[in-house]
Design a protein around this motif. Structure first.
Motif, mmCIF file in Angstrom:
data_model
loop_
_atom_site.group_PDB
_atom_site.id
_atom_site.type_symbol
_atom_site.label_atom_id
_atom_site.label_comp_id
_atom_site.label_asym_id
_atom_site.label_seq_id
_atom_site.Cartn_x
_atom_site.Cartn_y
_atom_site.Cartn_z
ATOM 1 N N LEU A 55 1.135 -0.929 -0.346
ATOM 2 C CA LEU A 55 0.066 -0.153 0.533
ATOM 3 C C LEU A 55 1.035 1.319 0.096
ATOM 4 O O LEU A 55 1.897 1.461 0.703
ATOM 5 N N THR A 56 0.066 2.348 -1.094
ATOM 6 C CA THR A 56 1.188 3.461 -0.841
ATOM 7 C C THR A 56 1.311 3.885 0.409
ATOM 8 O O THR A 56 -0.441 3.865 1.665
ATOM 9 N N ARG A 57 1.917 4.971 1.031
ATOM 10 C CA ARG A 57 1.847 6.211 2.256
ATOM 11 C C ARG A 57 0.533 6.162 2.414
ATOM 12 O O ARG A 57 -0.189 6.595 1.078
ATOM 13 N N PRO A 58 0.289 7.148 3.746
ATOM 14 C CA PRO A 58 -0.879 7.421 4.160
ATOM 15 C C PRO A 58 -0.560 8.916 2.846
ATOM 16 O O PRO A 58 -0.244 9.630 2.796
ATOM 17 N N LEU A 59 -1.613 9.332 2.262
ATOM 18 C CA LEU A 59 -1.734 9.806 1.713
ATOM 19 C C LEU A 59 -2.875 11.320 1.846
ATOM 20 O O LEU A 59 -3.529 11.427 2.913
ATOM 21 N N PRO A 60 -2.316 12.732 1.427
ATOM 22 C CA PRO A 60 -3.272 13.218 2.082
ATOM 23 C C PRO A 60 -4.782 13.347 1.452
ATOM 24 O O PRO A 60 -5.333 12.604 0.546
ATOM 25 N N GLN A 61 -5.678 14.482 2.359
ATOM 26 C CA GLN A 61 -6.251 14.310 1.752
ATOM 27 C C GLN A 61 -7.556 14.977 0.162
ATOM 28 O O GLN A 61 -6.331 16.003 0.295
ATOM 29 N N ALA A 94 -7.129 -5.972 -5.825
ATOM 30 C CA ALA A 94 -5.911 -6.514 -7.136
ATOM 31 C C ALA A 94 -4.822 -5.709 -6.767
ATOM 32 O O ALA A 94 -4.277 -5.831 -7.783
ATOM 33 N N GLY A 95 -5.046 -5.169 -5.925
ATOM 34 C CA GLY A 95 -3.088 -4.777 -5.501
ATOM 35 C C GLY A 95 -2.800 -3.483 -6.489
ATOM 36 O O GLY A 95 -1.598 -2.718 -5.775
ATOM 37 N N GLY A 96 -4.242 -2.408 -6.856
ATOM 38 C CA GLY A 96 -4.078 -1.252 -7.416
ATOM 39 C C GLY A 96 -3.367 -0.071 -6.519
ATOM 40 O O GLY A 96 -3.238 1.285 -7.285
ATOM 41 N N GLY A 97 -3.654 -0.236 -5.422
ATOM 42 C CA GLY A 97 -3.258 0.857 -4.296
ATOM 43 C C GLY A 97 -1.373 0.830 -4.034
ATOM 44 O O GLY A 97 -1.519 1.815 -2.816
ATOM 45 N N ALA A 98 -0.574 0.618 -4.279
ATOM 46 C CA ALA A 98 0.916 -0.027 -4.228
ATOM 47 C C ALA A 98 1.289 1.304 -4.331
ATOM 48 O O ALA A 98 2.564 1.490 -3.407
ATOM 49 N N SER A 99 0.997 2.115 -5.093
ATOM 50 C CA SER A 99 1.803 3.371 -5.515
ATOM 51 C C SER A 99 0.726 4.453 -5.498
ATOM 52 O O SER A 99 0.230 4.033 -6.581
ATOM 53 N N LEU A 100 1.297 5.802 -5.824
ATOM 54 C CA LEU A 100 -0.358 6.661 -6.521
ATOM 55 C C LEU A 100 0.091 6.606 -7.489
ATOM 56 O O LEU A 100 -1.647 5.751 -8.209
ATOM 57 N N SER A 101 1.166 6.385 -8.344
ATOM 58 C CA SER A 101 1.261 5.980 -9.833
ATOM 59 C C SER A 101 0.405 4.772 -10.313
ATOM 60 O O SER A 101 -0.632 4.676 -11.263
ATOM 61 N N ARG A 102 0.626 3.686 -9.171
ATOM 62 C CA ARG A 102 -0.168 2.344 -9.811
ATOM 63 C C ARG A 102 -1.229 2.641 -9.606
ATOM 64 O O ARG A 102 -2.524 2.554 -10.777
ATOM 65 N N TYR A 103 -2.137 3.440 -8.603
ATOM 66 C CA TYR A 103 -3.330 3.720 -8.214
ATOM 67 C C TYR A 103 -4.085 4.939 -9.822
ATOM 68 O O TYR A 103 -5.079 4.231 -10.168
#
Length: 386
Positions: free
Chosen positions: A49-55, A242-251
């Motif tokens: 999972l990507t790091r905690p994201l900003p709102q 499906a693992g699409g949140g692994a990074s911001l670019s992946r998302y």
């Protein structure tokens, strides 16, 4: 939302193409969209999972119902400006999490690589891509905060919308299995993202204004809004499964490829067909003679705030797609794990002050009062604008 940046558009237009220059993205594999006619599935494993994201930085400039909409500012018609609203379902562009001012300006100018607007679908009626994207972004943002602290009492404070919005995450013994914890976090994030979307419709009707003096009443309970939000939250569930949140670019890459897949399942039609369906509903669902932001440019609204929805649509020869989100996990209602709370704010416009706070269970009563008032007004309005 449409009027928030019109005044800045001409000033900053020369800089927009620079702000939206091409950035090379990794070539990720495409995530297939699950069957939307089935309940949302569960992740087979725990994914990175990507790091905690900003709102997310505000909502995208969403689309009032109709096309080639005329505009007025401070009551004065703007003769040279129209809002087209219509998008091709096979050309929805890229996806940008957390859009900023330049993204919103470029959307209004038509230069944004993220193509937002309305698409007519035979099974889902009209879909507003800005609402879809907003709820997907809110889902992954919430998930990035829920998953690392699941089972821990936490408060996420959001900006005010008439009232003070807070996401309350409760303390509870989390599931023993890491996969079960991941699944719970996905479901809870999507559920809370839809609660945020439902509150936004309520707040718009009761007088919320992103910019003081510019009413958003024309957008409140628009028939396509919450179905589009629900679709966005559902797309985000399948993406996270499906693992699409692994990074911001992946998302962002996954959203780019999954939105057209979702529209295809809904049997999306061409821009010409979308305009045709708008024409068939002119003077019934909307009034093309009105100018934004006339509230009763929109003549038909859907006041249902449920997360189990049929679309608002004209009669079709194919069945509608019944769309749902999970409301429980292993037999326990998701409200046991977390909920949206709206506390009295400093400027509540026409919103009645709650005894202590509003919860999702209070939204239907607020929507019923809105419907009652609108029907009384429309009974005397005929085809006149505001």
């Amino acid at each position: 939302m449409i009027f928030r940046f019109i005044g800045l558009l001409l000033l900053l237009l020369p800089f927009i193409s620079f702000a939206n220059g091409q950035v090379q993205q990794p070539d990720y594999p495409t995530i297939p969209m699950a069957d939307l006619s089935l309940p949302a599935g569960q992740s087979p494993q725990v994914w990175l999972l990507t790091r905690p994201l900003p709102q997310p930085n505000g909502l995208r400039p969403c689309c009032a119902f109709g096309y080639s909409l005329k505009v007025k500012l401070f009551g004065v018609p703007v003769p040279w400006y129209q809002v087209d609203n219509v998008v091709a379902p096979t050309d929805t562009g890229k996806h940008h999490f957390n859009p900023g001012v330049m993204d919103m300006l470029s959307t209004l100018s038509g230069l944004n690589s993220e193509h937002n607007g309305l698409v007519y679908t035979r099974r889902g009626g009209f879909i507003d891509l800005a609402h879809l994207r907003d709820s997907a972004d809110n889902t992954i943002w919430l998930f990035s905060h829920i998953w690392p602290r699941i089972g821990q009492a936490t408060t996420l404070k959001l900006g005010d919308e008439l009232g003070e919005r807070e996401i309350q995450l409760f303390s509870y013994p989390p599931p023993v299995s890491a996969t079960e914890r991941y699944r719970l976090a996905v479901f809870l994030a999507a559920h809370l993202a839809f609660e945020l979307a439902a509150w936004h419709e309520v707040a718009q009707w009761y007088g919320f204004e992103s910019v003081k003096g510019f009413s958003e009443g024309v957008s409140a309970f628009s028939p396509e809004d919450l179905y589009s939000n629900l679709l966005g939250a559902r797309v985000a569930i399948d993406l996270l499964n499906a693992g699409g949140g692994a990074s911001l670019s992946r998302y962002q890459h996954a959203m780019r490829t999954m939105i057209p897949q979702a529209l295809e399942q809904l049997e999306a039609e061409s821009p010409a067909a979308t305009r045709f369906h708008f024409d068939m509903l002119d003077r019934l669902w909307w009034n093309s003679a009105c100018r934004l932001p006339d509230k009763f440019l929109l003549r038909y609204r859907n006041y249902d705030v449920s997360e189990r929805r049929l679309p608002s649509r004209a009669p079709e020869s194919v069945p509608p797609l019944w769309l749902t989100l999970p409301d429980s996990f292993n037999g326990v209602e998701l409200s046991h794990f977390g909920r949206l709370e709206i506390r009295p704010g400093r400027s509540m416009a026409r919103l009645p002050a709650p005894v202590s706070r509003y919860l999702f269970s209070d939204f239907p009563a607020l929507a019923r009062e809105a419907k009652k008032a609108d029907l009384q007004h429309l009974a005397n309005l005929h085809y006149r604008c505001n």
